[in-house]
Design a protein around this motif. Structure first.
Motif, PDB file in Angstrom:
ATOM      1  N   ARG A   1       0.813  -1.487  -0.091  1.00 40.94           N
ATOM      2  CA  ARG A   1       0.050   0.085  -0.329  1.00 40.94           C
ATOM      3  C   ARG A   1       0.407   1.635   0.183  1.00 40.94           C
ATOM      4  NH1 ARG A   1      -3.465   0.032   5.110  1.00 40.94           N
ATOM      5  NH2 ARG A   1      -4.110   1.882   4.006  1.00 40.94           N
ATOM      6  N   ARG A   2       2.111   1.639   1.021  1.00 43.34           N
ATOM      7  CA  ARG A   2       2.831   2.324   0.726  1.00 43.34           C
ATOM      8  C   ARG A   2       3.101   2.138  -0.352  1.00 43.34           C
ATOM      9  NH1 ARG A   2       6.486   2.266   6.402  1.00 43.34           N
ATOM     10  NH2 ARG A   2       6.835   4.231   5.351  1.00 43.34           N
ATOM     11  N   ILE A   3       3.843   1.113  -1.000  1.00 44.44           N
ATOM     12  CA  ILE A   3       5.060   1.284  -2.612  1.00 44.44           C
ATOM     13  C   ILE A   3       3.335   2.468  -3.839  1.00 44.44           C
ATOM     14  CG2 ILE A   3       5.445   0.323  -4.152  1.00 44.44           C
ATOM     15  CD1 ILE A   3       7.274  -1.240  -2.267  1.00 44.44           C
ATOM     16  N   ALA A   4       2.291   1.192  -3.305  1.00 49.07           N
ATOM     17  CA  ALA A   4       1.898   2.210  -4.307  1.00 49.07           C
ATOM     18  C   ALA A   4       1.441   3.583  -4.431  1.00 49.07           C
ATOM     19  CB  ALA A   4       0.145   1.301  -3.983  1.00 49.07           C
ATOM     20  N   VAL A   5       0.625   3.597  -3.248  1.00 44.32           N
ATOM     21  CA  VAL A   5       0.855   5.747  -2.377  1.00 44.32           C
ATOM     22  C   VAL A   5       2.007   6.479  -3.166  1.00 44.32           C
ATOM     23  CG1 VAL A   5       0.384   7.458  -0.602  1.00 44.32           C
ATOM     24  CG2 VAL A   5      -1.161   5.661  -0.768  1.00 44.32           C
ATOM     25  N   ALA A   6       2.918   5.623  -3.284  1.00 47.22           N
ATOM     26  CA  ALA A   6       4.397   6.832  -3.177  1.00 47.22           C
ATOM     27  C   ALA A   6       4.810   6.521  -4.538  1.00 47.22           C
ATOM     28  CB  ALA A   6       5.974   5.590  -2.507  1.00 47.22           C
ATOM     29  N   GLN A   7       3.940   5.922  -5.505  1.00 51.29           N
ATOM     30  CA  GLN A   7       3.905   5.428  -6.935  1.00 51.29           C
ATOM     31  C   GLN A   7       3.254   6.358  -7.706  1.00 51.29           C
ATOM     32  OE1 GLN A   7       4.267   1.254  -8.164  1.00 51.29           O
ATOM     33  NE2 GLN A   7       6.305   1.102  -7.870  1.00 51.29           N
ATOM     34  N   ARG A   8       2.051   6.199  -7.045  1.00 48.73           N
ATOM     35  CA  ARG A   8       1.098   6.843  -7.475  1.00 48.73           C
ATOM     36  C   ARG A   8       1.654   8.421  -7.860  1.00 48.73           C
ATOM     37  NH1 ARG A   8      -3.818   7.626  -3.424  1.00 48.73           N
ATOM     38  NH2 ARG A   8      -3.496   6.073  -3.259  1.00 48.73           N
ATOM     39  N   PRO A   9       0.936   9.476  -8.850  1.00 50.85           N
ATOM     40  CA  PRO A   9       1.471  10.497  -9.615  1.00 50.85           C
ATOM     41  C   PRO A   9       0.481  11.362  -8.729  1.00 50.85           C
ATOM     42  CG  PRO A   9      -0.279   9.277 -11.676  1.00 50.85           C
ATOM     43  CD  PRO A   9       0.525   8.369 -10.211  1.00 50.85           C
ATOM     44  N   PRO A  10       1.509  12.664  -8.912  1.00 51.70           N
ATOM     45  CA  PRO A  10       0.465  13.503  -7.835  1.00 51.70           C
ATOM     46  C   PRO A  10      -0.734  14.340  -8.784  1.00 51.70           C
ATOM     47  CG  PRO A  10       3.026  14.309  -8.771  1.00 51.70           C
ATOM     48  CD  PRO A  10       2.534  12.728  -9.437  1.00 51.70           C
TER      49      PRO A  10
END
Length: 96
Positions: free
Chosen positions: A69-78
């Protein structure tokens, strides 16, 4: 390589089946007070294995889930935030 892995697990399963069959005898467990339980030795070993394995497995799966989940949030475009113009100002170039 897949064949060797399958062969290994088949050998382990056959070994455990033979071991379980040869030790298929009752064991009396003294629980609390006057309560006793008769259980077969292979089942007792399986239950104790699961009691030790399942909590560790569940903690591991929970940590992996949280990290994914943390990786998915970090990889989401701003998200781009568009600021609306302040009230009372015009963006019309002809007004100047």
């Amino acid at each position: 390589m897949q064949f060797l892995r399958t062969l290994f697990w088949v050998v382990v399963a056959v070994f455990l089946a033979i071991l379980g069959r040869n030790n298929w005898s009752d064991v009396t467990l003294n629980l609390w007070g006057p309560f006793q339980a008769d259980i077969k030795i292979p089942l007792l070993i399986l239950i104790t294995f699961l009691i030790g394995f399942l909590p560790t497995f569940l903690v591991l799966r929970g940590r992996i889930w949280a990290l994914k989940r943390r990786i998915a949030v970090a990889q989401r475009p701003p998200e781009t935030i568009v600021n609306p113009p302040a009230p009372g100002t015009t963006d019309d170039l002809t007004a100047a």
